[in-house]
Design an enzyme around this catalytic site. Sequence first.
Site, PDB file in Angstrom:
ATOM      1  N   LYS A  79       1.000  -1.378  -0.223  1.00 47.50           N
ATOM      2  CA  LYS A  79      -0.052   0.045   0.182  1.00 47.50           C
ATOM      3  C   LYS A  79       0.769   1.231  -0.109  1.00 47.50           C
ATOM      4  O   LYS A  79       1.770   1.209   0.660  1.00 47.50           O
ATOM      5  CB  LYS A  79      -0.971  -0.087   1.324  1.00 47.50           C
ATOM      6  CG  LYS A  79      -2.036   1.090   1.128  1.00 47.50           C
ATOM      7  CD  LYS A  79      -2.920   0.988   2.465  1.00 47.50           C
ATOM      8  CE  LYS A  79      -3.847   2.008   2.483  1.00 47.50           C
ATOM      9  NZ  LYS A  79      -4.868   1.863   3.637  1.00 47.50           N
ATOM     10  N   SER A 154      -9.734   1.921   2.695  1.00 49.30           N
ATOM     11  CA  SER A 154      -8.884   2.748   1.950  1.00 49.30           C
ATOM     12  C   SER A 154      -7.698   1.758   1.268  1.00 49.30           C
ATOM     13  O   SER A 154      -7.178   2.177   0.293  1.00 49.30           O
ATOM     14  CB  SER A 154      -8.183   3.842   2.639  1.00 49.30           C
ATOM     15  OG  SER A 154      -7.197   3.164   3.733  1.00 49.30           O
ATOM     16  N   SER A 178     -10.093  -0.485   6.981  1.00 51.03           N
ATOM     17  CA  SER A 178      -9.524  -0.236   5.737  1.00 51.03           C
ATOM     18  C   SER A 178      -9.025  -1.539   5.222  1.00 51.03           C
ATOM     19  O   SER A 178      -8.549  -1.339   4.109  1.00 51.03           O
ATOM     20  CB  SER A 178      -8.703   0.912   5.562  1.00 51.03           C
ATOM     21  OG  SER A 178      -9.391   1.806   5.711  1.00 51.03           O
TER      22      SER A 178
END
Lengths: 486, 94
Positions: A79, A154, A178
């Site tokens: 990420k 996210s 997330s």
Amino acid sequence: MDITKLSAFEMKKKLHQKEITSRELIEAHFNKIEEIDGNINAFITLDKTEALKSADKVDEKIRNGERVGLLGGIPIGVKDNIMTKGIRTTCGSKMLENFIPPYNATIVNRIKEADGIIMGKTNMDEFAMGSSTETSYFGNTKNPIDTERVPGGSSGGSAAAVKACEVALSLGTDTGGSIRQPASYCDVVGIKPTYGIVSRYGVVSMANTLDQVGVFGRDVRDAVLMLSSITGYDEKDSTSFKNPEGTIIFGSFPEEIDYNNYLKGMKVGLPKEIFGNEIDIRIKDQITKSINIIEALGAEIEEISLPHLEYSLAAYYIISTSEVSSNLARFDGVRYGYRAKEYNTLDELYINSRSEAFGEEVKRRIMLGTYSLSSGYADEHYKKALKVRTLIKNDFDKAFSKYDVILSPTSPVLPFKFGEIKDPLSMYMADLFTVPVNLAGLCAMSIPCGYVDNLPVGIQLIGDKYKEANIFKAGLGLEGGLKNGL
Amino acid sequence: MITKEQVEHIASLAKLKFSDEEIDKFTNKFSDIVKYIEKLDEVNTAEVEPTYQVYEYNQRFREDIVKEGLTREEVLQNTLEKQYGYFKLFNILD
């Protein structure tokens, strides 16, 4: 054979048996990315040169019969709020569009030490704020299952990349859901471990007391493999968990999984506050089927009560945004990040840089946090929320004195279409069942439990802190039961 | 109810600025969120201690051992303006 569809465990086996090489594996994944990522947009930055170089090193080790790490030769996505030395790390924001970290996050070093191959950096909601990956400065990530729908957020890029077989495993971060919510929307496994067992050094903080790094895989065993490669005490992170003697977080990895045995005698609680909630009936039906499987495999299931759960989301938004407003104060246009071109005073430099480079959702959360912490409101809002957090934590402590695992749907809604949810408050509701876990610092995992109307449903297994073993066992049991048509 | 003036005040504390149109839009959405979080008033917390951090073994001490850090070049590599090996900033004093 499409080798990108293998599980990480199968890849490892084939690499060790010299049926494939890591270079072949990595090239196949880059080919897949080139073919489909123009449409999915799971990646912000790729690093093919370095990935192939690392793959060749692993191949050489295997050829020479040297010891290869746990993730040896496996393609991994990271990420984009996790520092990678020399590789652009943007947090999905214009603010860090050109930021190149001079150091690695501890977990990135651990992946490298375990011989994992980092393919690139995955798309995300700006500064990890969002539930749909629609707030990224680098455009939406699309859900590989239905490209008109969001992948969740996210960590949407990390979840989508694993689902689309662009990588086998990936890293995400979870502040209020997330990892688990995008795992649910993209039909993959996502684990948010206990607060403190994975180092946060080199992870861009959103809300320090809630943030935790976790993992994605296409099945439970893969996800556990990834997680066990990155956990462990880190002296660089003062919130890192120093494993007290006798605490066992992970067991060993059995070659063959006998799902029949994992759930026997396990005590499972169903919170009436969640199941009495307004959940999409299609999700509820699907979860009920999973509960029946869990029961058939020998677990004892009882209804429980977590009376303060309904206040979780309100407490979460005060606590998380307060921490956000403080963390994002560091972005002032001076040392790194975007700097406005027009300014006459130092104050204007700060204000213009921040106003031009932050997106709407980030600004809204900074504002809410600044409001909650501002003089006159700090006790009324911030301290009140921290006290409610205590009550939520106490509810869980009480429940875990009797139960091993607590069950809920991962999300109250199915993956929605782009632009469908415009109101921020409704968007926040997508995290309704995941947020309490972060407030109490527990571990939880979302695993796929079937499809309704061609859309995936995820079930959340919540465990007490440092009791990851319980959710792994329950997850392996349920996953096996589902695969075997129980 | 949050007023436009309050939003402007918070914006100045947060070092952000908004156009008039943005402020109006923002004030409405912001009011909804603030109304939602006021739900917490229903909970009696008179005898409850706040939980700042869930991790009970927090804030350990360690030996103060000097170790190699980032080099000056590494620290400055992401800044847009530097001078004499430092971050260059706007003059705040004449």
